[in-house]
Design an enzyme around this catalytic site. Structure first.
Site, PDB file in Angstrom:
ATOM      1  N   HIS A 123      17.298  44.233  66.278  1.00 44.51           N
ATOM      2  CA  HIS A 123      17.756  45.753  66.335  1.00 44.51           C
ATOM      3  C   HIS A 123      18.579  45.824  67.656  1.00 44.51           C
ATOM      4  O   HIS A 123      18.157  45.700  68.665  1.00 44.51           O
ATOM      5  CB  HIS A 123      16.912  46.802  66.046  1.00 44.51           C
TER       6      HIS A 123
ATOM      7  N   ASP B  39      14.102  46.938  57.623  1.00 42.27           N
ATOM      8  CA  ASP B  39      14.631  46.629  57.021  1.00 42.27           C
ATOM      9  C   ASP B  39      13.293  44.846  56.406  1.00 42.27           C
ATOM     10  O   ASP B  39      13.408  45.094  55.157  1.00 42.27           O
ATOM     11  CB  ASP B  39      15.708  46.028  56.964  1.00 42.27           C
TER      12      ASP B  39
END
Ligand code: SDX
Length: 431
Positions: free
Chosen positions: A307, A365
């Site tokens: 991320h 996700d």
């Protein structure tokens, strides 16, 4: 924002410029570089890794500590105690609603869930196998062709009406994308159902028999929407803000956000995770794919990992993993091989020095696709569901940008590395 001294930039032959430093309520200070113009130089920050594009009071992320707050409330508390309508009210209005405020808010949303019947004609222009995100971009963008009565973005009442229409109609449009894909008739929204239950109804009910959404699955889906609701200045939100800074109407701005979210490095990752887990197939293959993810000569990346901001566990991933377990247990799928594979992949990756050193953890996700698949939602609809959850965040951020006196049309500059001035050459003298 409050002043907190200054930074001094020295450049050239002993020149310097004072740059004000500001503090927010929590989190890193910022250096105001707006007076850099006097130096004749720009800052250089591809991907905006070190750039605050605005001041915002909506969402706070601490990537090192793995914290996520909506209007100051930790995501774990909201996921546990609030439902998505309450979270929408909180994001849009800045405070948790009273019982009467919540009732009025939800009632208003429910009375706008239908779409103009002519909108169904847009679907007929798409191939049946069109990706739902392609249809969502087109149909949401087309909403501005139907609602001329409230497009004055400087009018707060118009902005509120457009916000209500978007929040209410995006689930209907998303479900229509699925129904059109499958050749099933569109199901009209039902105003006696909650926001999450209504979406599952429009997705899976048929006109031939009664459909009663499973309350455990409804609660899980509602929580998934909360986890996706907002996330500070991510790529799609920054797209919405940039589009909005030109004065574009809210429907066009949200359509731009949907388009940006579609990328596999962003909201498209949930679909990519499922495809990747299917490709890995079995726990015995995990080591091969971990090796590929670590190989600098291989462009392969472990989807759902890493991320831009979180260099710790994405707090949403932990809640999503728990939701996954609840849904699979409710459905008698606790031995789901895909979930077991994901758990093993996470375990192995988090013990691997490459992932540890680069601070690559599962993000929102990684598990969301497994839950959505268990709910019966096809992989092609995963990012459309992400867009459904994020619409409230995009609207809130767009509203804040429009109301911010400091905001002007977004227009970054560049470091030019192309050819200096040169004269045109006739074709017979080229080559
Ligand atoms: C979302 O911004 C948001 O807030 C987004 C989001 C939201 O709610 O809006 O949180 C939603 O988009 C979540 C992210 C979903 N995307 C994925 O899961 C795709 C896989 N992840 C990567 O593509 C990547 O981690 C990004 C795009 C998410 C972040 O990329 P960065 O910050 O630009 O990091 P990077 O590409 O500079 O990577 C740093 C290093 C690199 O190695 P080196 O060049 O330093 O040797 O880590 C490596 C990368 O190669 N790396 C990975 C990796 N992610 C980064 N290596 C293997 N697998 C990965 N997944």
């Amino acid at each position: 924002m409050k002043s907190n001294g200054k930074a001094v930039l020295t450049y050239g032959d002993g020149k310097s410029v004072d740059l004000p430093v500001y503090s927010g309520s929590i989190g890193p200070d910022v250096i105001d570089i707006r007076s850099l113009g006097q130096t004749g130089m720009f800052t250089y920050d591809p991907g905006f890794l070190a750039t605050a594009s605005c001041q915002s009071a909506i969402t706070y992320i601490d990537g090192d500590a793995g914290l996520l707050y909506y209007r100051g409330y930790p995501i774990e508390q909201l996921a546990q105690n609030a439902d998505f309508m309450e979270v929408c009210y909180l994001l849009l209005n800045g405070e948790l609603p009273t019982a009467s405020q919540r009732a009025a808010f939800e009632s208003n949303i429910r009375s706008h869930t239908m779409v103009h019947d002519q909108l169904t004609n847009f679907f007929k222009g798409f191939r049946r196998d069109a990706h739902p995100m392609a249809v969502m971009v087109g149909v949401v963008g087309a909403l501005s062709a139907f609602y001329h009565d409230a497009l004055s973005i400087t009018n707060a009442e118009h902005r509120a009406i457009s916000a209500t229409r978007l929040l209410a109609k995006v689930p209907t449009i998303a479900a229509m994308c699925y129904r059109y894909n499958t050749g099933l008739p569109f199901m009209y929204p039902r105003n006696d159902l909650s926001y999450a239950a209504n979406f599952l109804y429009m997705m899976f009910a048929t006109p031939c028999e009664e459909y009663v959404p499973n309350p455990v699955l409804v609660r899980a889906f509602d929580r998934i929407l909360t986890l996706h609701a907002d996330h500070e200045q991510n790529a799609s939100t920054s797209t919405v803000r940039l589009a909005g800074s030109s004065g574009a109407n809210p429907f066009a701005c949200i359509a731009a956000g949907i388009a940006a979210l579609w990328g596999p490095a962003h909201g498209g990752a949930n679909e990519a995770v499922l495809k990747q887990l299917s490709e890995i197939g079995d726990v015995s293959q995990v080591g091969k794919y971990i090796a590929r993810a670590k190989d600098k000569n291989d462009s392969f990346r472990l989807m759902g990992f890493g991320h831009r901001v979180y260099k710790n566990m994405d707090p949403r991933a932990g809640v999503m993993r728990q939701t996954c377990h609840e849904v699979l247990t409710e459905l008698g799928l606790h031995d789901d091989p895909m979930f077991k594979l994901a758990l093993e992949l996470e375990r192995i990756a988090l013990e691997d020095d490459y992932f540890i050193s680069k601070k690559l953890y599962p993000n929102v996700d990684f598990y969301s696709g497994i839950v959505l698949r268990a709910l019966g939602i096809p992989v092609s609809m995963f990012t459309a569901v992400f867009a459904l959850g994020r619409t409230v965040g995009w609207i809130t951020q767009w509203n804040e940008m429009i109301s911010d006196p400091e905001q002007k049309i977004g227009r970054p500059r560049q470091l030019y590395v192309g050819p200096p001035k040169r004269d045109w050459v006739p074709v017979n003298r080229r080559g």
